[in-house]
Motif scaffolding. Structure first.
Motif, PDB file in Angstrom:
ATOM      1  N   VAL A 149       1.046  -1.093  -0.034  1.00 53.65           N
ATOM      2  CA  VAL A 149       0.083   0.052   0.172  1.00 53.65           C
ATOM      3  C   VAL A 149       1.058   1.245  -0.017  1.00 53.65           C
ATOM      4  O   VAL A 149       1.700   1.300   0.859  1.00 53.65           O
ATOM      5  CB  VAL A 149      -0.948   0.071   1.355  1.00 53.65           C
ATOM      6  N   GLU A 150       0.760   2.066  -0.992  1.00 54.58           N
ATOM      7  CA  GLU A 150       1.543   3.216  -1.050  1.00 54.58           C
ATOM      8  C   GLU A 150       0.710   4.570  -1.097  1.00 54.58           C
ATOM      9  O   GLU A 150      -0.151   4.534  -2.153  1.00 54.58           O
ATOM     10  CB  GLU A 150       2.455   3.120  -2.034  1.00 54.58           C
ATOM     11  N   ALA A 151       0.762   5.254  -0.352  1.00 56.74           N
ATOM     12  CA  ALA A 151      -0.070   6.467  -0.238  1.00 56.74           C
ATOM     13  C   ALA A 151       0.925   7.583   0.028  1.00 56.74           C
ATOM     14  O   ALA A 151       0.862   8.117   1.282  1.00 56.74           O
ATOM     15  CB  ALA A 151      -1.166   6.567   1.033  1.00 56.74           C
ATOM     16  N   PRO A 152       1.406   8.357  -0.891  1.00 56.07           N
ATOM     17  CA  PRO A 152       2.438   9.466  -0.609  1.00 56.07           C
ATOM     18  C   PRO A 152       1.778  10.455   0.019  1.00 56.07           C
ATOM     19  O   PRO A 152       0.573  10.895  -0.224  1.00 56.07           O
ATOM     20  CB  PRO A 152       2.946   9.574  -2.084  1.00 56.07           C
ATOM     21  N   ALA A 153       2.564  11.338   0.631  1.00 55.36           N
ATOM     22  CA  ALA A 153       1.968  12.470   1.196  1.00 55.36           C
ATOM     23  C   ALA A 153       1.698  13.613  -0.028  1.00 55.36           C
ATOM     24  O   ALA A 153       2.087  13.699  -0.987  1.00 55.36           O
ATOM     25  CB  ALA A 153       3.280  13.335   1.972  1.00 55.36           C
ATOM     26  N   ALA A 154       0.259  13.984   0.278  1.00 51.30           N
ATOM     27  CA  ALA A 154      -0.406  14.911  -0.823  1.00 51.30           C
ATOM     28  C   ALA A 154      -0.246  16.442  -0.415  1.00 51.30           C
ATOM     29  O   ALA A 154      -0.240  16.597   0.810  1.00 51.30           O
ATOM     30  CB  ALA A 154      -1.775  14.291  -1.309  1.00 51.30           C
ATOM     31  N   GLY A 155      -0.011  17.218  -1.237  1.00 50.81           N
ATOM     32  CA  GLY A 155      -0.190  18.522  -1.061  1.00 50.81           C
ATOM     33  C   GLY A 155      -1.403  18.909  -0.376  1.00 50.81           C
ATOM     34  O   GLY A 155      -2.486  18.563  -0.899  1.00 50.81           O
ATOM     35  N   LEU A 156      -1.420  19.994   0.206  1.00 51.37           N
ATOM     36  CA  LEU A 156      -2.599  20.500   0.912  1.00 51.37           C
ATOM     37  C   LEU A 156      -2.391  22.021   1.129  1.00 51.37           C
ATOM     38  O   LEU A 156      -1.774  22.341   1.816  1.00 51.37           O
ATOM     39  CB  LEU A 156      -3.013  19.903   2.402  1.00 51.37           C
ATOM     40  N   HIS A 157      -3.325  22.878   0.686  1.00 53.24           N
ATOM     41  CA  HIS A 157      -3.329  24.117   0.722  1.00 53.24           C
ATOM     42  C   HIS A 157      -4.562  24.581   1.368  1.00 53.24           C
ATOM     43  O   HIS A 157      -5.868  24.399   0.825  1.00 53.24           O
ATOM     44  CB  HIS A 157      -3.260  24.674  -0.783  1.00 53.24           C
ATOM     45  N   THR A 158      -4.640  25.510   2.312  1.00 52.20           N
ATOM     46  CA  THR A 158      -5.906  25.976   3.001  1.00 52.20           C
ATOM     47  C   THR A 158      -5.703  27.467   3.236  1.00 52.20           C
ATOM     48  O   THR A 158      -4.646  27.915   3.262  1.00 52.20           O
ATOM     49  CB  THR A 158      -5.701  25.096   4.471  1.00 52.20           C
ATOM     50  N   LEU A 159      -6.843  27.879   3.582  1.00 47.80           N
ATOM     51  CA  LEU A 159      -6.873  29.325   4.151  1.00 47.80           C
ATOM     52  C   LEU A 159      -7.748  29.449   5.159  1.00 47.80           C
ATOM     53  O   LEU A 159      -8.821  28.703   5.421  1.00 47.80           O
ATOM     54  CB  LEU A 159      -7.698  30.139   2.939  1.00 47.80           C
ATOM     55  N   THR A 160      -7.458  30.039   6.164  1.00 48.54           N
ATOM     56  CA  THR A 160      -7.952  29.976   7.525  1.00 48.54           C
ATOM     57  C   THR A 160      -9.118  30.903   7.458  1.00 48.54           C
ATOM     58  O   THR A 160      -9.095  31.725   6.797  1.00 48.54           O
ATOM     59  CB  THR A 160      -7.043  30.508   8.692  1.00 48.54           C
ATOM     60  N   PRO A 161     -10.174  30.724   8.377  1.00 45.39           N
ATOM     61  CA  PRO A 161     -11.467  31.732   8.348  1.00 45.39           C
ATOM     62  C   PRO A 161     -10.849  33.034   8.573  1.00 45.39           C
ATOM     63  O   PRO A 161     -10.009  33.292   9.340  1.00 45.39           O
ATOM     64  CB  PRO A 161     -12.314  31.310   9.530  1.00 45.39           C
ATOM     65  N   GLY A 162     -11.655  34.005   8.088  1.00 43.85           N
ATOM     66  CA  GLY A 162     -11.228  35.337   8.404  1.00 43.85           C
ATOM     67  C   GLY A 162     -12.564  36.128   8.832  1.00 43.85           C
ATOM     68  O   GLY A 162     -13.711  35.597   8.910  1.00 43.85           O
ATOM     69  N   LEU A 163     -12.497  37.275   9.204  1.00 42.89           N
ATOM     70  CA  LEU A 163     -13.449  38.149   9.666  1.00 42.89           C
ATOM     71  C   LEU A 163     -13.512  39.534   9.267  1.00 42.89           C
ATOM     72  O   LEU A 163     -12.509  39.913   9.102  1.00 42.89           O
ATOM     73  CB  LEU A 163     -13.419  38.195  11.238  1.00 42.89           C
ATOM     74  N   SER A 164     -14.647  39.936   8.681  1.00 42.39           N
ATOM     75  CA  SER A 164     -14.643  41.312   8.237  1.00 42.39           C
ATOM     76  C   SER A 164     -16.079  41.999   9.170  1.00 42.39           C
ATOM     77  O   SER A 164     -17.017  41.975   8.604  1.00 42.39           O
ATOM     78  CB  SER A 164     -15.287  41.188   6.870  1.00 42.39           C
ATOM     79  N   PRO A 165     -15.701  42.530  10.173  1.00 42.22           N
ATOM     80  CA  PRO A 165     -16.747  43.271  10.964  1.00 42.22           C
ATOM     81  C   PRO A 165     -17.139  44.552  10.371  1.00 42.22           C
ATOM     82  O   PRO A 165     -16.212  45.199   9.784  1.00 42.22           O
ATOM     83  CB  PRO A 165     -16.283  43.213  12.231  1.00 42.22           C
ATOM     84  N   ASP A 166     -18.376  45.213  10.698  1.00 45.13           N
ATOM     85  CA  ASP A 166     -18.648  46.364  10.263  1.00 45.13           C
ATOM     86  C   ASP A 166     -19.121  47.047  11.534  1.00 45.13           C
ATOM     87  O   ASP A 166     -20.032  46.543  12.194  1.00 45.13           O
ATOM     88  CB  ASP A 166     -19.916  46.484   9.130  1.00 45.13           C
ATOM     89  N   ALA A 167     -18.668  48.490  11.709  1.00 43.40           N
ATOM     90  CA  ALA A 167     -19.319  49.241  12.825  1.00 43.40           C
ATOM     91  C   ALA A 167     -20.741  49.637  12.781  1.00 43.40           C
ATOM     92  O   ALA A 167     -21.248  49.624  11.775  1.00 43.40           O
ATOM     93  CB  ALA A 167     -18.510  50.392  12.908  1.00 43.40           C
ATOM     94  N   PRO A 168     -21.384  49.910  13.841  1.00 42.49           N
ATOM     95  CA  PRO A 168     -22.836  50.331  14.140  1.00 42.49           C
ATOM     96  C   PRO A 168     -23.043  51.832  13.750  1.00 42.49           C
ATOM     97  O   PRO A 168     -23.989  52.408  13.703  1.00 42.49           O
ATOM     98  CB  PRO A 168     -23.156  50.011  15.317  1.00 42.49           C
ATOM     99  N   LEU A 169     -21.854  52.430  12.923  1.00 39.60           N
ATOM    100  CA  LEU A 169     -22.052  53.960  12.636  1.00 39.60           C
ATOM    101  C   LEU A 169     -21.599  53.847  11.091  1.00 39.60           C
ATOM    102  O   LEU A 169     -20.851  53.045  10.687  1.00 39.60           O
ATOM    103  CB  LEU A 169     -21.081  54.681  13.365  1.00 39.60           C
ATOM    104  N   THR A 170     -22.047  54.897  10.438  1.00 42.06           N
ATOM    105  CA  THR A 170     -21.944  55.396   9.153  1.00 42.06           C
ATOM    106  C   THR A 170     -20.718  56.177   9.074  1.00 42.06           C
ATOM    107  O   THR A 170     -20.616  56.853  10.043  1.00 42.06           O
ATOM    108  CB  THR A 170     -23.172  55.994   8.312  1.00 42.06           C
ATOM    109  N   PRO A 171     -19.909  56.511   8.026  1.00 43.57           N
ATOM    110  CA  PRO A 171     -18.965  57.563   8.172  1.00 43.57           C
ATOM    111  C   PRO A 171     -19.591  58.826   8.092  1.00 43.57           C
ATOM    112  O   PRO A 171     -20.682  58.985   7.853  1.00 43.57           O
ATOM    113  CB  PRO A 171     -18.245  57.415   6.736  1.00 43.57           C
TER     114      PRO A 171
END
Length: 172
Positions: A110-132
């Motif tokens: 049984v041969e299962a070579p290490a496979a490449g893995l590319h990920t992006l962590t979760p991000g956060l984009s908050p918006d303030a309760p005020l307008t400019p």
């Protein structure tokens, strides 16, 4: 060509070569991990499988920083996504299969070579309760208005292509 110009040219060529070499290099490496079973094989008096694995080393990339968006006080992607390159663990195994009617052996691999893995962590984009602030609007005297606060979660990403090979053959 003057010596100063030659030195500058050499420094530029060296920098370009280093940048190209870094871009071509693989970002993730796998560390081989053998499983020692030879001693158990000798003490038990039987043939045991040969097992080895590969453990990948994750490498983080450069995150995309926050960016200003018109109409928002807090920049977009305040908590940026971080790219991580690594791999899935690999496995290599070869085990003897004894014949039922004689003393011979076949083998299963049984041969299962290490496979490449590319990920992006979760991000956060908050918006303030005020307008400019509205400096041109005479009714608001340049003060911001209230609005419903909002937080966007940027979903993580995962990309990989694992593969495995199963073989059966004569001999140990």
């Amino acid at each position: 060509m003057k010596p100063i110009a030659r030195g500058t040219l050499a420094a530029v060529v060296t920098g370009v070569a280093a940048a190209v070499g870094a871009a071509v290099a693989t970002p993730a490496a796998a560390v081989p991990v053998p499983v020692p079973l030879r001693g158990a094989e000798q003490s038990l008096g039987t043939k045991l499988p040969e097992i080895g694995g590969e453990i990948p080393v994750p490498v983080t990339g450069e995150p995309q920083g926050p960016r200003h968006v018109r109409g928002r006080i807090v920049p977009e992607r305040a908590v940026p996504q971080v790219p991580v390159s690594g791999g899935l663990p690999g496995l290599g195994m070869r085990t003897p299969l004894p014949h039922a009617l004689d003393d011979g052996f076949d083998h299963l691999t049984v041969e299962a070579p290490a496979a490449g893995l590319h990920t992006l962590t979760p991000g956060l984009s908050p918006d303030a309760p005020l307008t400019p602030p509205h400096p041109r609007d005479a009714g608001s005297v340049g003060l911001p208005d209230l609005k419903v606060p909002r937080t966007d979660v940027v979903t993580p990403a995962l990309q990989s292509t694992p593969a495995a090979e199963l073989g059966l053959g004569p001999g140990r």
